[in-house]
Design an enzyme around this catalytic site. Sequence first.
Site, PDB file in Angstrom:
ATOM      1  N   LYS A   1       0.839  -1.205   0.000  1.00  0.00           N
ATOM      2  CA  LYS A   1       0.000   0.000   0.000  1.00  0.00           C
ATOM      3  C   LYS A   1       0.869   1.247   0.000  1.00  0.00           C
ATOM      4  O   LYS A   1       0.642   2.190  -0.762  1.00  0.00           O
ATOM      5  CB  LYS A   1      -0.927   0.009   1.221  1.00  0.00           C
ATOM      6  CG  LYS A   1      -2.116  -0.903   1.082  1.00  0.00           C
ATOM      7  CD  LYS A   1      -2.845  -1.087   2.415  1.00  0.00           C
ATOM      8  CE  LYS A   1      -3.854  -2.227   2.286  1.00  0.00           C
ATOM      9  NZ  LYS A   1      -4.359  -2.707   3.574  1.00  0.00           N
TER      10      LYS A   1
ATOM     11  N   GLN B   1      -5.321  -1.521   9.396  1.00  0.00           N
ATOM     12  CA  GLN B   1      -5.223  -2.866   8.835  1.00  0.00           C
ATOM     13  C   GLN B   1      -5.900  -3.884   9.755  1.00  0.00           C
ATOM     14  O   GLN B   1      -5.652  -3.897  10.970  1.00  0.00           O
ATOM     15  CB  GLN B   1      -3.743  -3.218   8.617  1.00  0.00           C
ATOM     16  CG  GLN B   1      -3.502  -4.554   7.957  1.00  0.00           C
ATOM     17  CD  GLN B   1      -3.981  -4.619   6.500  1.00  0.00           C
ATOM     18  OE1 GLN B   1      -3.990  -3.624   5.788  1.00  0.00           O
ATOM     19  NE2 GLN B   1      -4.388  -5.792   6.076  1.00  0.00           N
TER      20      GLN B   1
ATOM     21  N   ASP C   1     -11.637   2.827   3.750  1.00  0.00           N
ATOM     22  CA  ASP C   1     -12.034   1.423   3.732  1.00  0.00           C
ATOM     23  C   ASP C   1     -13.557   1.280   3.645  1.00  0.00           C
ATOM     24  O   ASP C   1     -14.064   0.191   3.353  1.00  0.00           O
ATOM     25  CB  ASP C   1     -11.579   0.743   5.032  1.00  0.00           C
ATOM     26  CG  ASP C   1     -10.437  -0.228   4.825  1.00  0.00           C
ATOM     27  OD1 ASP C   1     -10.297  -0.750   3.711  1.00  0.00           O
ATOM     28  OD2 ASP C   1      -9.701  -0.463   5.799  1.00  0.00           O
TER      29      ASP C   1
END
Length: 300
Positions: free
Chosen positions: A54, A98, A121
């Site tokens: 990422k 995460q 997200d």
Amino acid sequence: MSATLIDGKAFAATIRAKVAEHVRHLRDEHGLTPGLAVVLVGEDPASQVYVRNKGTQTEEAGMASFEHRLPVETAQEELLALIARLNAAPAVHGILVQLPLPGHIDAAEVLNAIDPAKDVDGFHISNVGLLATGQKAMVPCTPLGCLMMLRDHLGDLSGLDAVVVGRSNIVGKPMAHLLLRDSATVTIAHSRTRDLAAVCRRADILVAAVGRPQMIPGDWVKPGATVIDVGINRIPAPERGEGKTRLVGDVDFDSAVQVAGAITPVPGGVGPMTIACLLANTVTACCRAHGLAEPEGLTA
Ligand code: GUN
């Protein structure tokens, strides 16, 4: 007959190129650099690889990457304090924590502490509710990538029978909402579904997101269907040598490719689209934060 392969690797590269182009526009015309903060708690090896990828791809797209690696024993309050700082930081337009988080941390509380406008997200309950009610939301990256591939391959999805196998908050449920928004007729199937084979055989669009290697055989696929395989499972591959492994999806590719009209391979299908969509969401969040026009073709 063999299905058309939907090349997620190539498609993700076009998304990243569009993101990079919009990032240049934001810099040259508005003096803005979109920034993405990624928070990793603990040392889960798979998560470390994702986070590294990422960061690299964020910088390659010309954006700012902020990585926060915290020890596994980090207290909930400490993590919440970091999120509060990132919420307040003007250089940060997107925040991703995460998953999975260590067991002592309340993941729902953490995800809901993220400013919904920075929630790239799409896991905050506000974004979940906005998506479910058909309003403008931040959309989870993996289902967004699947939707982009489906639209690209099929065009208009309206009236098509779509079956999503798997009911997770990360993929199955948001995928179903996105397909509904595009006027598909949507069924969510799961481990308790009766006669899963018959349900799958109805699908013009079959999305597999269960995390069980090769569980959907070719004879569950309707001839000509478009199959999106979200699964990434590592299985032993003794044919490659002792102790070797390989990646497979939730669909048995070798039999499904004979029946489907189009199918995503594993690896090289949905996987590369997820980070590309994360970059797209970060640019979108930056544009929305500054009241600027959003990039075309990068949102749901
Ligand atoms: N872990 C596995 N997939 C994801 C994802 O899409 N987002 C986050 N934050 N963590 C994940």
